[in-house]
Enzyme design. Structure first.
Site, PDB file in Angstrom:
ATOM      1  N   GLU A 190       0.791  -1.217   0.000  1.00 27.82           N
ATOM      2  CA  GLU A 190       0.000   0.000   0.000  1.00 27.82           C
ATOM      3  C   GLU A 190       0.823   1.266   0.000  1.00 27.82           C
ATOM      4  OE1 GLU A 190       0.125  -1.658   4.145  1.00 27.82           O
ATOM      5  OE2 GLU A 190       0.137  -2.305   2.092  1.00 27.82           O
ATOM      6  N   CYS A 194       1.682  13.739  -0.396  1.00 29.10           N
ATOM      7  CA  CYS A 194       2.928  14.077   0.298  1.00 29.10           C
ATOM      8  C   CYS A 194       3.603  15.353  -0.212  1.00 29.10           C
ATOM      9  CB  CYS A 194       3.864  12.874   0.227  1.00 29.10           C
ATOM     10  SG  CYS A 194       5.205  12.892   1.452  1.00 29.10           S
ATOM     11  N   LYS A 239       0.924  10.959  -8.563  1.00 32.28           N
ATOM     12  CA  LYS A 239       1.679  12.061  -7.959  1.00 32.28           C
ATOM     13  C   LYS A 239       2.451  12.847  -9.014  1.00 32.28           C
ATOM     14  CE  LYS A 239       5.063  12.885  -4.279  1.00 32.28           C
ATOM     15  NZ  LYS A 239       6.104  12.247  -3.448  1.00 32.28           N
TER      16      LYS A 239
END
Length: 270
Positions: free
Chosen positions: A31, A146, A104
Site C-alpha cells: 500500500e 505528500c 503524484k
C-alpha cells in the site's frame, strides 16, 4: 460528517490493517512505496483492476466506508522498458469501487542534512494531470500526495475546481516533519479555504529513513482539529461544510484575486 484518520507504521500496513479483519497484508498489493526497502520495488497492477480478493476492497465494502489510500505502486504502460512506476492515490467508495486515482505529479528529489537523500524519480514517473474533485458523503475531495503539499498552486487549482477537502497521504521525514509538516498543512488549508486531511506514516523504515507521523486534520481557519502522535494512532474529525461556506463568505479571497497582476492557474479541470 465525521472522518477517521490514522498514522500507520512504516514497517507494516499499519493501524487500519490491524484493526479491520478484511485488511490483511498482501505482498501483491503493497500500500505504499515507503514500506519497501528496494529502490525499484515490484509494483502492483493498475488500481482500476482491483480484484475481489484485494483487502482494501473488502474493507471498504464490508465496513461500508470510503477509503483514501496512498501511495500505491502502479505500473505504467512502459514498465517493461523503464522499470518505473507511478505513485498513485486511490479513492474507494463504500462499495469498494475505485472512484478516482491520482498519479503524484511532484517527485521528491531532495537532500536534507540529517535525513538522507531521496531520489523518487529514480523509480517513479511523474503524473501529468490533476484529478477533478470527487463528490463524497463528506464533501468534494481533491487528491494529492505528500510532497505535493509544498506547491500551493496545486491546492488552489483544486479549490478553484470545487474542492472542499484536500487529502495528502504522506511519509514526511524525521527532519522535515517537525519543521514543515503542520506549517504546510495549515497554510494549504488557510489559502485554499478547505479542510486538509493528511494521513501519515510513522516509525522507522530502515537504518537511514524514518517517518514523522502526526496525521492530522486542519479546518479552513487553519486550526488543527484532530491529530495523532508520532506513533501509530487513530484520530476523528468533524467536517462541517456550513462552517467552510461561512469562512468563504467572510473572507472572499478567491473573489479578490488579481489575475491581471500575477496571472491565473489556466484552464478549469475537466
Amino acid at each position: 460528517m465525521v472522518l477517521a484518520v490514522s498514522s500507520c507504521w512504516a514497517s507494516s500496513p499499519g493501524l487500519l490493517a490491524n484493526s479491520c479483519p478484511f485488511c490483511v497484508p498482501d505482498t501483491d498489493y503493497p500500500e505504499s512505496q515507503y514500506f519497501v526497502l528496494s529502490p525499484g520495488p515490484e509494483p502492483w497492477r493498475s488500481p482500476h483492476q482491483l480484484p475481489g480478493s484485494c483487502p482494501w476492497w473488502l474493507c471498504a465494502r464490508e465496513c461500508g466506508i470510503w477509503l483514501s489510500l496512498g501511495g500505491f505502486h502502479e505500473r505504467g504502460q512502459d514498465w517493461e522498458q523503464t522499470q518505473k512506476i507511478y505513485n498513485c492515490h486511490v479513492l474507494l467508495d463504500n462499495k469498494g469501487l475505485v472512484v478516482a486515482s491520482y498519479r503524484k505529479t511532484h517527485l521528491c528529489d531532495v537532500e536534507i542534512p540529517g535525513q538522507g537523500p531521496m531520489r523518487e524519480s529514480n523509480s517513479t514517473r511523474p503524473g501529468i494531470t490533476l484529478e477533478p474533485p470527487i463528490s463524497t458523503p463528506a464533501g468534494k475531495v481533491g487528491l494529492a500526495i505528500c510532497y505535493d503539499m509544498r506547491f500551493p498552486e496545486l491546492s488552489l487549482k483544486l479549490a478553484q475546481a470545487g474542492a472542499e477537502i484536500l487529502t495528502y497521504p504522506s511519509a514526511f521525514g524525521s527532519v522535515t516533519g517537525p519543521a514543515h509538516w503542520e506549517v504546510l498543512l495549515r497554510a494549504r488549508a488557510i489559502e485554499s479555504q478547505c479542510y486538509v486531511i493528511a494521513a501519515a506514516q510513522c516509525g522507522r523504515h530502515h537504518e537511514t529513513r524514518a517517518s514523522y507521523g502526526h496525521s492530522m486534520v486542519v479546518d479552513p481557519w487553519g486550526t488543527v482539529v484532530a491529530c495523532c502522535s508520532e506513533g501509530p494512532g487513530l484520530c476523528l474529525a468533524r467536517i462541517d461544510l456550513n462552517f467552510l461556506q461561512q469562512m468563504r463568505q467572510h473572507l472572499p479571497v478567491f473573489q479578490h484575486r488579481r489575475p491581471d497582476l500575477y496571472g491565473n492557474l489556466g484552464q478549469p479541470l475537466s
